[in-house]
Design a protein around this motif. Structure first.
Motif, PDB file in Angstrom:
ATOM      1  N   GLU A 159      -7.850 -11.055   0.263  1.00  0.00           N
ATOM      2  CA  GLU A 159      -8.046  -9.609   0.312  1.00  0.00           C
ATOM      3  C   GLU A 159      -6.713  -8.861   0.367  1.00  0.00           C
ATOM      4  OE1 GLU A 159     -10.992  -6.563   2.780  1.00  0.00           O
ATOM      5  OE2 GLU A 159     -10.896  -8.698   3.274  1.00  0.00           O
ATOM      6  N   TRP A 160      -5.833  -9.290   1.259  1.00  0.00           N
ATOM      7  CA  TRP A 160      -4.524  -8.653   1.344  1.00  0.00           C
ATOM      8  C   TRP A 160      -3.532  -9.631   1.970  1.00  0.00           C
ATOM      9  CZ3 TRP A 160      -2.269  -7.208   6.202  1.00  0.00           C
ATOM     10  CH2 TRP A 160      -3.116  -7.334   7.312  1.00  0.00           C
ATOM     11  N   TYR A 161      -2.262  -9.216   1.989  1.00  0.00           N
ATOM     12  CA  TYR A 161      -1.194 -10.095   2.463  1.00  0.00           C
ATOM     13  C   TYR A 161      -0.236  -9.300   3.351  1.00  0.00           C
ATOM     14  CZ  TYR A 161      -2.811 -12.790  -1.578  1.00  0.00           C
ATOM     15  OH  TYR A 161      -3.582 -13.461  -2.483  1.00  0.00           O
ATOM     16  N   THR A 162       0.346  -9.977   4.297  1.00  0.00           N
ATOM     17  CA  THR A 162       1.417  -9.373   5.086  1.00  0.00           C
ATOM     18  C   THR A 162       2.675  -9.319   4.221  1.00  0.00           C
ATOM     19  OG1 THR A 162       2.244 -11.474   5.937  1.00  0.00           O
ATOM     20  CG2 THR A 162       0.446 -10.420   7.175  1.00  0.00           C
TER      21      THR A 162
ATOM     22  N   THR B 153       0.817  -1.210   0.000  1.00  0.00           N
ATOM     23  CA  THR B 153       0.000   0.000   0.000  1.00  0.00           C
ATOM     24  C   THR B 153       0.848   1.256   0.000  1.00  0.00           C
ATOM     25  OG1 THR B 153      -1.546  -1.233   1.376  1.00  0.00           O
ATOM     26  CG2 THR B 153      -1.972   1.102   1.101  1.00  0.00           C
ATOM     27  N   MET B 154       1.890   1.277   0.827  1.00  0.00           N
ATOM     28  CA  MET B 154       2.712   2.473   0.966  1.00  0.00           C
ATOM     29  C   MET B 154       4.029   2.105   1.629  1.00  0.00           C
ATOM     30  SD  MET B 154       0.736   4.068   4.252  1.00  0.00           S
ATOM     31  CE  MET B 154      -0.823   3.749   3.459  1.00  0.00           C
ATOM     32  N   TYR B 155       4.963   3.020   1.544  1.00  0.00           N
ATOM     33  CA  TYR B 155       6.201   2.900   2.301  1.00  0.00           C
ATOM     34  C   TYR B 155       6.782   4.289   2.483  1.00  0.00           C
ATOM     35  CZ  TYR B 155      10.688   1.532   4.076  1.00  0.00           C
ATOM     36  OH  TYR B 155      11.794   1.389   4.888  1.00  0.00           O
TER      37      TYR B 155
ATOM     38  N   GLY C 114      -0.027  -0.325   4.861  1.00  0.00           N
ATOM     39  CA  GLY C 114       1.168  -1.064   4.456  1.00  0.00           C
ATOM     40  C   GLY C 114       0.940  -2.523   4.160  1.00  0.00           C
ATOM     41  N   GLY C 115      -0.336  -2.972   4.168  1.00  0.00           N
ATOM     42  CA  GLY C 115      -0.614  -4.322   3.700  1.00  0.00           C
ATOM     43  C   GLY C 115      -0.326  -4.419   2.209  1.00  0.00           C
ATOM     44  N   ASP C 116      -0.178  -5.627   1.721  1.00  0.00           N
ATOM     45  CA  ASP C 116       0.120  -5.876   0.305  1.00  0.00           C
ATOM     46  C   ASP C 116      -1.184  -6.289  -0.377  1.00  0.00           C
ATOM     47  OD1 ASP C 116       0.942  -6.822  -2.178  1.00  0.00           O
ATOM     48  OD2 ASP C 116       2.718  -7.825  -1.407  1.00  0.00           O
TER      49      ASP C 116
END
Length: 673
Positions: free
Chosen positions: A403-406, A338-340, A361-363
Motif C-alpha cells: 500500500e505504501w512505504y516509509t 505524498t508531499m514535502y 508523507g508516506g511513499d
C-alpha cells in the motif's frame, strides 16, 4: 595451461564510445531499447495480473471494494476477469447511488458488515442489491469522479458503448454518470471560487485532522478547496464527454470544465512558487498559525492535475524536478512521496498520520505511478522510465504490491494492494506503447531486401566501440516490429557498437541487396550451451524463428559469432559440435533452410598463455561443422583480429575491428551467394 576462471564478457563497456559513420544519434533510441528489452516490466506485469485476479477488494486487510481503488486497476481486472464480473462491480456502485446522485465510497458483503456499530461506518442498504452493504467516506470528494473515470476506462477498453444504456433502477448508466457529476455541482460547488469543496485532508488523502478516525464530516470539519478534487472532476468531465452517446451532455459539461480550469488556475495555482496551494479554507484552518502550509508541495494532486491537462509542458518539467528534489530532501525512494515537507507531529489526531506516516508523507506508488502516466503522455519519456524503475524494483524486493512505504523503503499497509498493481501496469503499458511505436515502420518494408538473423555472444551484440548509424535503408527487427536501424541494436545486449549495421551498409554498397533487415538476438558472455536445446536462451531462439516465419520474414542468412566463453570453459570439439547441431535443428525443424554462417571465433585474452589466446578445439569444431553440413558456411576468422587496434579492451572490437569483421562477412556471403 589455460586459465579456467570463468569471466562473463562485459555486458556494458565503461569507457567512452565514439561514433563513426553517420554520427547523428537519437537520444531516445537508448531509452526505447531499454524499455523494449526490460525484463522487469514483464515480470511486474505478470505479478500484477495475478494479484488482481484474486479479487476486487483493495487488498488483504480490506473487506470493501472501494471505487477510488477500483478506478486504478479496472483495466487489469478486465484482462483477468469475466466481463460480467467487471460490469457487476460498476453496477453495484450505481445500485447504491443516492437520490441526489452521490456515489458511495465502497461496498462489502453484508454478512461481514457490522451494521449496528455506533462508532463505525454509517451503512447504506439497497433493495436491488441486498447482498451488500455500502458506506460513504464524506471527507473526500472523489467517489463520483472515480466512478465516471472507471466507466470510461471500461467502455474505452471493451468498446462496449452499449453498456452506457444499461438500465439500473430505472435509469441508464449514462444518466447516472451525469447525475453523479451534477451532485458535485449541486452539493459541493462553492460559488465564490467556482470550484468544488471537501474536508481538510493531506493532499488526496481521506483522513481529516479533527478526528482519531477522520472519515466522516462533522461539526469539527474545516471545509476546503484543493487541487486533487477539482483536477479529478476536470478529468471525469473530459472522460464523460468523450463517451457520452447523448451529445447534449457534452455541451452541458464543456462549459463547466472551462470554468473549472479558469478558476483552478486563478485560485489554486501559485505562479510565483510554481505549485498548487494546499488548501483554500472556507471556515478556518485546523492547523496552527505558526505552520506555513503553503510551503507544502502536494505530489499526488499535482500528478492528477497534469493528467487533467492543467499544466503546460514547462510547468510539468518544473513539477517533476521539484518532486525529485523533494524526494532527495525527504531521503525517500520515489516520487510517490505524498508531499514535502510533511505536516508536523500532532497535526492529525489519527495516530498513523505522523510525519512520513500513511498519507502524511508516506511513499505511495498508487500516486507516484500516476505521475509516470503524466510524464509519458506529455513526452517526458526518459524521465518517466528512470523514475518508474525504483517503483518496480521494490515490488520484486518485497515480493508483492504494498500500500505504501516509509522513506527508508519499509513496506506498510496491505501486502496485496491492487491499486499499486493497477497503476504500475498502466505505467508499464504506456511506456511500452511509446517504445513499440516510436519510429516503427510496417514490417512490409522488409520485403524485397535481405534479412540477416544474427546471434551468439557479445561480439554478435552491441559491445564494440564506435557506434554506427547506417547510411542506407537498414531496419532493426524486434518482436514483430520494424525500426530504422542504428547502434545499439534493439534485441541484442549491450549499448555500444555492433558489426551488423556496418555489414548491412557494405552489402548495399556492394550492390548485393538494396536494403537489409537485421534480426539481432546476441547475448553477451554466454557459452554455446545457452543457445543449444535445453539452454536458457533456446526458447528465445525458437520463438524468434517462429515469429519471423509467421510474419513471412525468412532470413536470407543466419550469422553466428560465438566461442570466446567456450575457450575459457574448455569446451571440447565434440561437445561444441553436438550443441551447435541442436541450434541448426531449431531452424530446420521449423522449415527455415537458410544458409548458416559460422565465424571462426575463440580468441580471449584470459587464455593468452595457450595458443596465443585461441582455442584449437573450438576452431576445429566450427570448421568441422561447415564441412559436415552443406547448409553451413565459414564466416570471417575473427581470431586474427587480435591486436590492440582491433580490440581496445582485449575482447571487444574497436571501429577498426568492427569494419574488418564486417568485411569478413561480406567476403563469406559473396562466396555462398
Amino acid at each position: 595451461m589455460k586459465h579456467t576462471k570463468f569471466i562473463t564478457l562485459t555486458v556494458g563497456m565503461f569507457f567512452a564510445l565514439s561514433s563513426f559513420g553517420n554520427t547523428s544519434e537519437d537520444p531516445l533510441k537508448i531509452v526505447q531499447k531499454s524499455i523494449l528489452e526490460d525484463p522487469l516490466m514483464e515480470q511486474i506485469s505478470r505479478m500484477a495480473h495475478h494479484t488482481v485476479s484474486t479479487g476486487l477488494n483493495a487488498g488483504d486487510g480490506y473487506g470493501e471494494v472501494w471505487i477510488r481503488d477500483f478506478n486504478t486497476f479496472i483495466q487489469v481486472a478486465m484482462d483477468v476477469m469475466p466481463d460480467q464480473q467487471v460490469q457487476e462491480c460498476l453496477n453495484t456502485f450505481f445500485h447504491f447511488q443516492g437520490e441526489g446522485g452521490d456515489i458511495v465510497d465502497g461496498y462489502m458483503d453484508i454478512r461481514k458488515a457490522n451494521l449496528n456499530d455506533p462508532e463505525g461506518y454509517r451503512y447504506r442498504l439497497s433493495e436491488t442489491c441486498p447482498q451488500y452493504a455500502a458506506h460513504k467516506n464524506t471527507v473526500e470528494t472523489d467517489h463520483e469522479t472515480s466512478l465516471v473515470q472507471a466507466v470510461y476506462q471500461y467502455v474505452k477498453k471493451s468498446q462496449n458503448t452499449a453498456y452506457l444504456q444499461t438500465v439500473i433502477n430505472g435509469k441508464t448508466v449514462e444518466q447516472r454518470m451525469d447525475e453523479a457529476l451534477q451532485y458535485l455541482m449541486n452539493e459541493k460547488f462553492n460559488k465564490q471560487y467556482g470550484l468544488i469543496t471537501g474536508a481538510t485532508t493531506a493532499d488526496w488523502g481521506d483522513v481529516q485532522p479533527e478526528h482519531p478516525w477522520g472519515v466522516a464530516i462533522d461539526e469539527n470539519t474545516h471545509y476546503t478547496i484543493d487541487i486533487y478534487d477539482n483536477a479529478m472532476l476536470v478529468l471525469a468531465i473530459d472522460n464523460f464527454k468523450e463517451i457520452a452517446v447523448n451529445k447534449a451532455y457534452g455541451e452541458k459539461w464543456e462549459s463547466v470544465k472551462k470554468q473549472l480550469i479558469t478558476n483552478i488556475r486563478k485560485h489554486l495555482w501559485d505562479s510565483q512558487r510554481q505549485k498548487f496551494i494546499p488548501h483554500i479554507y472556507l471556515n478556518g484552518s485546523p492547523f496552527p498559525e505558526t505552520f506555513d502550509e503553503n510551503q507544502v508541495y502536494y505530489h499526488g494532486g499535482t500528478a492528477v492535475a497534469i493528467l487533467a491537462g492543467l499544466l503546460t509542458k514547462e510547468e510539468i518539467a518544473h513539477a517533476n524536478q521539484r518532486m525529485l528534489e523533494n524526494v532527495e530532501k525527504a531521503h525517500a525512494q520515489t516520487i510517490g512521496l505524498t508531499m514535502y515537507p510533511t505536516y508536523p507531529t500532532g497535526s492529525f489526531q489519527n495516530v498513523g498520520m505522523h510525519p512520513y506516516g500513511y498519507q502524511n508523507g508516506g511513499d505511495w506508488t498508487w500516486f507516484g505511478a500516476r505521475m509516470i502516466w503524466g510524464l509519458t503522455e506529455n513526452g517526458f519519456i526518459k524521465e518517466a522510465y528512470e523514475e518508474l524503475k525504483p517503483m518496480l524494483e521494490r515490488v520484486v524486493k518485497n515480493n508483492g504490491f504494498n500500500e505504501w512505504y516509509t522513506p527508508a523503503g519499509e513496506p506498510k499497509g496491505s501486502g496485496t494492494f491492487r491499486g499499486e498493481a493497477g497503476v504500475l501496469c498502466r505505467a508499464i503499458e504506456g511506456l511500452r506503447k511509446w517504445a513499440e511505436n516510436y519510429q516503427s515502420v510496417s514490417v512490409e518494408e522488409a520485403q524485397g531486401g535481405m534479412v540477416l538473423f544474427t546471434f551468439g555472444q557479445s561480439n554478435s551484440a552491441n559491445h564494440g566501440v564506435g557506434k554506427y548509424q547506417p547510411e542506407h535503408q537498414v531496419y532493426n527487427y524486434f518482436e514483430g516490429r520494424l525500426y530504422p536501424s542504428s547502434d545499439p541494436l534493439i534485441g541484442a545486449t549491450g549499448y555500444g557498437a555492433s558489426v551488423w549495421n556496418r555489414l548491412a551498409d557494405k552489402l548495399i554498397d556492394e550492390k548485393i541487396t538494396t536494403k537489409v533487415t537485421l534480426v539481432p538476438i546476441g547475448v553477451g558472455g554466454v557459452e554455446i550451451a545457452a543457445w543449444a536445446k535445453g539452454g536458457y536462451l533456446y526458447d528465445k531462439l525458437t520463438q524468434t524463428i517462429a515469429q519471423l516465419k509467421e510474419q513471412g520474414l525468412i532470413p536470407n542468412y543466419i550469422l553466428w559469432h560465438q566461442g570466446e566463453t567456450d575457450n575459457i570453459k574448455n569446451t571440447s570439439k565434440e561437445e561444441y559440435i553436438r550443441q551447435f547441431e541442436t541450434i541448426r535443428e531449431a531452424f530446420r525443424s521449423q522449415g527455415i533452410e537458410s544458409p548458416i554462417g559460422i565465424a571462426i571465433a575463440s580468441y580471449h585474452p584470459e587464455c593468452i598463455d595457450s595458443e596465443d589466446g585461441n582455442d584449437s578445439q573450438i576452431r576445429e569444431a566450427q570448421q568441422t561443422l561447415c564441412k559436415k553440413y552443406s547448409d553451413l558456411f565459414i564466416g570471417p576468422d575473427t581470431d586474427k583480429l587480435n591486436k590492440a587496434l582491433h580490440r581496445p579492451d582485449g575482447v571487444h572490437f574497436s571501429h577498426i575491428g568492427l569494419d574488418a569483421h564486417a568485411d569478413g562477412w561480406v567476403k563469406a556471403i559473396k562466396k555462398v551467394r
